[in-house]
Design an enzyme around this catalytic site. Structure first.
Site, PDB file in Angstrom:
ATOM      1  N   THR A  49       0.860  -1.181   0.000  1.00  0.00           N
ATOM      2  CA  THR A  49       0.000   0.000   0.000  1.00  0.00           C
ATOM      3  C   THR A  49       0.898   1.233   0.000  1.00  0.00           C
ATOM      4  O   THR A  49       2.122   1.125  -0.014  1.00  0.00           O
ATOM      5  CB  THR A  49      -0.912   0.031   1.243  1.00  0.00           C
ATOM      6  OG1 THR A  49      -0.118   0.377   2.397  1.00  0.00           O
ATOM      7  CG2 THR A  49      -1.577  -1.323   1.483  1.00  0.00           C
ATOM      8  N   CYS A  50       0.280   2.410   0.065  1.00  0.00           N
ATOM      9  CA  CYS A  50       1.087   3.631   0.083  1.00  0.00           C
ATOM     10  C   CYS A  50       1.888   3.763   1.375  1.00  0.00           C
ATOM     11  O   CYS A  50       2.899   4.467   1.413  1.00  0.00           O
ATOM     12  CB  CYS A  50       0.204   4.864  -0.114  1.00  0.00           C
ATOM     13  SG  CYS A  50      -1.117   5.040   1.108  1.00  0.00           S
ATOM     14  N   ASN A  51       1.456   3.074   2.426  1.00  0.00           N
ATOM     15  CA  ASN A  51       2.130   3.214   3.715  1.00  0.00           C
ATOM     16  C   ASN A  51       2.940   2.001   4.148  1.00  0.00           C
ATOM     17  O   ASN A  51       3.649   2.062   5.156  1.00  0.00           O
ATOM     18  CB  ASN A  51       1.108   3.533   4.813  1.00  0.00           C
ATOM     19  CG  ASN A  51       0.690   4.978   4.776  1.00  0.00           C
ATOM     20  OD1 ASN A  51       1.490   5.852   4.473  1.00  0.00           O
ATOM     21  ND2 ASN A  51      -0.571   5.249   5.043  1.00  0.00           N
ATOM     22  N   GLU A 111      -8.498   3.801  10.631  1.00  0.00           N
ATOM     23  CA  GLU A 111      -8.952   3.979   9.238  1.00  0.00           C
ATOM     24  C   GLU A 111      -9.386   2.627   8.663  1.00  0.00           C
ATOM     25  O   GLU A 111      -8.786   1.592   8.962  1.00  0.00           O
ATOM     26  CB  GLU A 111      -7.856   4.639   8.382  1.00  0.00           C
ATOM     27  CG  GLU A 111      -6.525   3.904   8.351  1.00  0.00           C
ATOM     28  CD  GLU A 111      -6.426   2.921   7.202  1.00  0.00           C
ATOM     29  OE1 GLU A 111      -7.382   2.849   6.412  1.00  0.00           O
ATOM     30  OE2 GLU A 111      -5.417   2.215   7.121  1.00  0.00           O
ATOM     31  N   PRO A 112     -10.433   2.629   7.845  1.00  0.00           N
ATOM     32  CA  PRO A 112     -11.009   1.358   7.387  1.00  0.00           C
ATOM     33  C   PRO A 112     -10.353   0.755   6.150  1.00  0.00           C
ATOM     34  O   PRO A 112     -10.592  -0.406   5.837  1.00  0.00           O
ATOM     35  CB  PRO A 112     -12.461   1.744   7.079  1.00  0.00           C
ATOM     36  CG  PRO A 112     -12.382   3.179   6.657  1.00  0.00           C
ATOM     37  CD  PRO A 112     -11.260   3.788   7.460  1.00  0.00           C
ATOM     38  N   GLN A 113      -9.532   1.517   5.430  1.00  0.00           N
ATOM     39  CA  GLN A 113      -9.035   1.040   4.135  1.00  0.00           C
ATOM     40  C   GLN A 113      -8.093  -0.163   4.252  1.00  0.00           C
ATOM     41  O   GLN A 113      -8.093  -1.047   3.404  1.00  0.00           O
ATOM     42  CB  GLN A 113      -8.313   2.173   3.386  1.00  0.00           C
ATOM     43  CG  GLN A 113      -9.236   3.153   2.699  1.00  0.00           C
ATOM     44  CD  GLN A 113      -9.978   4.018   3.695  1.00  0.00           C
ATOM     45  OE1 GLN A 113      -9.380   4.506   4.649  1.00  0.00           O
ATOM     46  NE2 GLN A 113     -11.268   4.193   3.498  1.00  0.00           N
ATOM     47  N   GLN A 117      -7.487  -3.653   1.977  1.00  0.00           N
ATOM     48  CA  GLN A 117      -6.232  -3.871   1.259  1.00  0.00           C
ATOM     49  C   GLN A 117      -5.606  -5.220   1.617  1.00  0.00           C
ATOM     50  O   GLN A 117      -5.075  -5.920   0.749  1.00  0.00           O
ATOM     51  CB  GLN A 117      -5.270  -2.721   1.564  1.00  0.00           C
ATOM     52  CG  GLN A 117      -5.714  -1.398   0.951  1.00  0.00           C
ATOM     53  CD  GLN A 117      -4.991  -0.201   1.548  1.00  0.00           C
ATOM     54  OE1 GLN A 117      -4.528  -0.235   2.689  1.00  0.00           O
ATOM     55  NE2 GLN A 117      -4.901   0.878   0.786  1.00  0.00           N
ATOM     56  N   MET A 190      -9.017   5.199  -3.171  1.00  0.00           N
ATOM     57  CA  MET A 190      -8.599   6.340  -2.363  1.00  0.00           C
ATOM     58  C   MET A 190      -8.978   7.653  -3.036  1.00  0.00           C
ATOM     59  O   MET A 190      -9.391   8.607  -2.369  1.00  0.00           O
ATOM     60  CB  MET A 190      -7.097   6.281  -2.119  1.00  0.00           C
ATOM     61  CG  MET A 190      -6.639   7.102  -0.934  1.00  0.00           C
ATOM     62  SD  MET A 190      -7.193   6.429   0.643  1.00  0.00           S
ATOM     63  CE  MET A 190      -6.049   5.073   0.834  1.00  0.00           C
ATOM     64  N   CYS A 191      -8.872   7.702  -4.365  1.00  0.00           N
ATOM     65  CA  CYS A 191      -9.263   8.904  -5.102  1.00  0.00           C
ATOM     66  C   CYS A 191     -10.764   9.151  -4.968  1.00  0.00           C
ATOM     67  O   CYS A 191     -11.210  10.284  -4.768  1.00  0.00           O
ATOM     68  CB  CYS A 191      -8.883   8.770  -6.576  1.00  0.00           C
ATOM     69  SG  CYS A 191      -7.107   8.816  -6.900  1.00  0.00           S
TER      70      CYS A 191
END
Length: 436
Positions: A49-51, A111-113, A117, A190-191
């Site tokens: 992911t991005c993180n 956060e739910p994302q 993922q 996310m967008c």
């Protein structure tokens, strides 16, 4: 329990390091398959992911196998990134995966994302045959723990995500978003989440540019926005005050020379770039231009800190749930560990029983049906009495961390190791490959 985790995340590595490890969605199936087929690794999964980018696997040689895989996948020496890598094994690997799925290890706690993922990574691993029974059990339990955390605590009571934090940061820059325009590059989840937050905060116009124009059109319709063909990106993006970009491109798509043209056409009216992509979509040199403000995924942490104090108590409650669930999961795995030994013991003693009955027939000759039934009942009763104590001991030991010692003792007493060798000779060695 030979679970191992190795990776980098927002806590251990800056974005310029994380983007070196990032795996595009299109390459994730191939990379996951390579992980599961790497020598010594029995099953595995990759979360990118991005993180965070991390590998979780069952491995014969532990993190030595995982580091070997990193070297092969990225063509790097893992020692060069030692200060950024984290590693977990056994109990701590289980705890880590439960915390990740429950959003306790996220940049924005609650956060739910991340749960979605991790589920997508798990689905990819299953699709390429990289998951077998134990990793399947770990991930299935992790999802259940995440659900319990969200149900039993208020950790997700205020909807917070990377997207919502990005919008909050935009408000800090511009004050109000009323009447502002936003250009979104990309059409991922996310967008879309960011677009919803922008609209909710009064943004007047949304433009969408995506590699697949049809997907961009569908995205724009949801927000009464305007889709722009990606080939017209550079000539239209300066229409907007705010640009949010998350494309997954391997290199930056906005560079300093682009920014100079944007400012010229805007007559130096400022532009705000929110780059939530890893690898980054916006070159850091864009920040050198007066009138252009660039914030990447790491900059969002400044806003995130304002949410931390509100969630500390709930996070502590969630951590207690995770710790309790780790103990339950380990006990369950230990219970599963004794099952093959119990089955082997039963099969071994049944083989002995049948051999003794055959020997008895050889000495006494033909037995009547009544005699056969009597002998069968008698010998089964004896075998059951012999098995009772070791099986009870194994089941009791399964609840304790030292269960392996008891399992080995029972195997030695009943010579079950030799029986396993005999079976291997008859059937051949196990096949290698994913999920072996």
């Amino acid at each position: 329990m030979n679970f191992f985790v190795i990776g980098v995340n927002h806590k251990t590595a800056p974005v310029e390091v994380r983007e070196r490890f990032a795996i595009p969605e299109s390459r994730l199936p191939e990379a996951t398959k390579l992980l599961a087929s790497y020598p010594g690794i029995e099953e595995g999964m990759i979360v990118s992911t991005c993180n965070r980018v991390e590998m979780v696997a069952r491995s014969v040689n532990g993190n030595a196998d995982m580091r070997g895989f990193l070297k092969q996948l990225y063509n790097i020496d893992p020692a060069q990134y030692e200060q950024y890598l984290y590693e977990y094994r056994s109990t701590e690997a289980v705890r880590h995966m439960f915390r990740v799925a429950s959003s306790l290890d996220s940049m924005v706690v609650g956060e739910p994302q991340i749960l979605g993922q991790v589920k997508e990574a798990y689905a990819t691993a299953r699709a390429v045959g990289a998951v077998s029974s134990q990793l399947d059990a770990l991930l299935t339990r992790a999802f259940a723990v995440a659900k319990r955390v969200r149900t039993d605590t208020s950790i997700a009571s205020s909807s917070v995500s990377i997207a919502s934090v990005a919008v909050e940061l935009a408000k800090k820059i511009f004050g109000s978003l009323q009447g502002r325009s936003v250009y979104i590059v990309g059409a991922g989840k996310m967008c879309e989440l960011a677009a919803r937050h922008f609209v909710a905060h009064g943004v007047e116009k949304i433009y969408v540019a995506n590699r697949t124009y049809e997907r961009g059109v569908a995205f724009a319709k949801k927000f009464n926005g305007e889709a722009v063909p990606i080939e017209h990106l550079y000539e239209t993006v300066d229409k907007a005050d705010i640009v949010l970009s998350s494309t997954g491109a391997p290199i930056a798509i906005f560079r300093k020379e682009h920014g100079e043209k944007f400012l010229s056409r805007r007559k130096n009216r400022p532009m705000f770039f929110l780059d939530i992509a890893v690898p980054r979509d916006v070159d850091a040199k864009m920040n050198e231009l007066d009138g252009i403000f660039v914030y990447d995924i790491d900059d969002l942490q400044q806003v995130v800190h304002s949410h931390i104090s509100d969630r500390k108590d709930e996070a502590a409650h969630a951590e207690a749930i995770v710790n309790a669930e780790v103990e339950k999961f380990e006990e369950r795995l230990r219970t599963l560990d004794v099952v093959p030994t119990i089955v082997s013991l039963q099969e071994h003693l049944e083989t002995v029983r049948q051999a003794e009955i055959d020997r008895l027939r050889g000495r006494l000759g033909e037995l009547s049906p009544e005699q056969e039934m009597a002998v069968d009942a008698l010998t089964k009763g004896i075998i059951n009495k012999i098995m009772h104590t070791p099986i009870t001991t194994l089941k009791t030991a399964a609840k304790e961390p030292e269960s392996t010692t008891v399992i080995e003792l029972v195997k030695r007493i009943f010579n079950l190791h030799e029986k396993a060798k005999d079976e291997t000779v008859k059937t051949g060695p196990p096949q290698s490959g994913p999920g072996k």
